[in-house]
Scaffold this active site. Structure first.
Site, mmCIF file in Angstrom:
data_model
loop_
_atom_site.group_PDB
_atom_site.id
_atom_site.type_symbol
_atom_site.label_atom_id
_atom_site.label_comp_id
_atom_site.label_asym_id
_atom_site.label_seq_id
_atom_site.Cartn_x
_atom_site.Cartn_y
_atom_site.Cartn_z
ATOM 1 N N CYS A 133 -25.211 -25.776 -1.432
ATOM 2 C CA CYS A 133 -24.484 -26.062 -2.678
ATOM 3 C C CYS A 133 -24.000 -24.793 -3.394
ATOM 4 O O CYS A 133 -22.852 -24.729 -3.858
ATOM 5 C CB CYS A 133 -25.370 -26.886 -3.610
ATOM 6 S SG CYS A 133 -27.069 -26.333 -3.664
ATOM 7 N N GLN A 160 -29.669 -22.329 -10.892
ATOM 8 C CA GLN A 160 -29.505 -23.596 -10.183
ATOM 9 C C GLN A 160 -30.311 -24.735 -10.803
ATOM 10 O O GLN A 160 -31.479 -24.571 -11.155
ATOM 11 C CB GLN A 160 -29.899 -23.414 -8.709
ATOM 12 C CG GLN A 160 -29.012 -22.412 -8.007
ATOM 13 C CD GLN A 160 -29.321 -22.239 -6.533
ATOM 14 O OE1 GLN A 160 -29.298 -21.117 -6.042
ATOM 15 N NE2 GLN A 160 -29.593 -23.314 -5.811
ATOM 16 N N HIS A 246 -24.810 -26.072 -10.928
ATOM 17 C CA HIS A 246 -25.274 -24.714 -10.685
ATOM 18 C C HIS A 246 -24.288 -23.754 -11.350
ATOM 19 O O HIS A 246 -23.070 -23.907 -11.207
ATOM 20 C CB HIS A 246 -25.295 -24.400 -9.188
ATOM 21 C CG HIS A 246 -26.335 -25.162 -8.409
ATOM 22 N ND1 HIS A 246 -27.315 -25.935 -8.989
ATOM 23 C CD2 HIS A 246 -26.542 -25.241 -7.061
ATOM 24 C CE1 HIS A 246 -28.076 -26.452 -8.035
ATOM 25 N NE2 HIS A 246 -27.634 -26.056 -6.865
#
Ligand code: A2P
Length: 339
Positions: A133, A160, A246
């Site tokens: 991600c 994150q 994030h």
């Protein structure tokens, strides 16, 4: 290779999880041509019903022989399940788009972000990997800058959210927050330390070089996706008490000098990016605003005054969408386009 059809049989493996449920919602929202949707999870979820386009779909137990007749399977049930079941799916003729880390660095498996390297989809052999991600949102921004000014080095620090760890971690942040506010002892289940009101400079396990696995994923995956191993990357990844999105601080050194205004122009014209940068009005991307959005948001664009050709910026994306479910569905959309 995916055969051209009007509608596809699509499976979501890990359908009850944080990413799996976003995969179902993303397929629905983007009107992916789904003829039939099959949902898989563990025995714990057998018979559970989830909604797709207003209809209930029963969750089935994941087994080796379930993939016959499935065209595309989006996997997000953890690396172990991907390791065991993705080869069975590929052998049954299904194209797997895998969200785990299991296949990402396999030279036989393309690692794809559609805005960056859609051409790599041409050589898949049944399994395509969805990147980490934090890597996805970073390369979406690096690609147009690399094309404009050739990137030499990137220093990234991440902030994150807990949804990257899954549903249980989201529950842990909520539970611990209530415990702290009620002056009760904090319960630790998922993370090695309290995450509520805290920052943990550890994501995944530590490796012999002192980096975490997450940090090395960002380093190694970036050069594979960008197709250029001359780009140097160093990363520090931090878990913060945020539910979704994030954030990343990027320091980018380029070969050619590029002014902040030019960076804004280049990024504003690139796919999947929104430049959100008016510091005089305190306008910059925030996790709470970007949650639920498809694009990667960029702000705080400024010159790194400590070197000749350097730029600093702050980028935010929804880790469950562009960082996972959306990127996987965009890969599926590209495959349909190429069929
Ligand atoms: P289940 O809900 O039945 O445990 P998250 O990333 O949010 O933790 O979600 C993980 C997903 O992976 C869930 O859908 C979970 O299903 C699924 N999963 C976990 N273990 C297995 C397994 N052994 N077989 C199939 N699916 C699994």
């Amino acid at each position: 290779m995916l055969k051209k059809k009007n509608e596809y049989v699509v499976a979501v493996v890990g359908a009850t999880g944080a990413v799996g449920s976003e995969m179902i919602a993303t397929l629905e929202r983007r009107n992916f041509p789904v003829g039939k949707l099959r949902l898989f999870a563990s025995e714990r979820s057998e018979g559970k019903e989830l909604e797709f386009h207003g209809k209930a779909v029963k969750v089935e137990v994941l087994k080796e022989d379930v993939f016959a007749g499935i065209d595309i399977a989006l996997f997000s049930a953890g690396g172990e399940r991907s390791k065991t079941f993705a080869p069975h799916a590929a052998r049954a003729g299904c194209v797997v788009i895998d969200n785990s880390a299991q296949w990402r660095m396999d030279p036989e498996v393309p690692l794809v972000v559609p805005e960056v390297n859609p051409h790599d989809l041409k050589w898949h052999k049944g399994i395509i990997a969805n990147p980490n991600c934090s890597t996805i949102q970073m390369v979406v921004v690096l690609k147009p800058l690399h094309d404009a000014a050739k990137i030499k080095r990137v220093v990234v620090t991440t902030f994150q959210s807990v949804s990257g760890t899954g549903m249980k971690a989201m529950e842990e942040l909520a539970t611990q927050t209530a415990e702290v506010l009620n002056m009760k002892p904090v319960t630790l289940k998922v993370y090695p330390h309290q995450i509520a009101f805290n920052c943990l400079p550890q994501i995944d396990v530590f490796l012999p070089n002192g980096y975490t696995k997450e940090e090395m994923k960002m380093i190694n995956e970036t050069t594979k996706i960008m197709g250029d191993d001359t780009i140097r990357v160093t990363a520090t990844t931090v878990r913060v008490p945020v539910f979704r999105c994030h954030s990343e601080s990027l320091n980018i050194e380029t070969e050619k000098e590029i002014a902040p205004n030019e960076v804004r122009e280049v990024l504003a014209g690139a796919p999947g990016i929104v430049v959100f940068d008016a510091p005089e009005k305190s306008v910059y991307p925030l996790a709470i605003d970007v949650a639920g959005k498809d694009d990667t948001y960029v702000g705080r664009i400024r010159k790194d005054e400590s070197i000749d050709c350097g730029i600093n910026m702050w980028i935010v994306a929804d880790n469950l969408l562009k960082g996972a479910a959306l990127n996987a569905v965009q890969i599926a959309e590209k495959l349909v386009e190429m069929a």
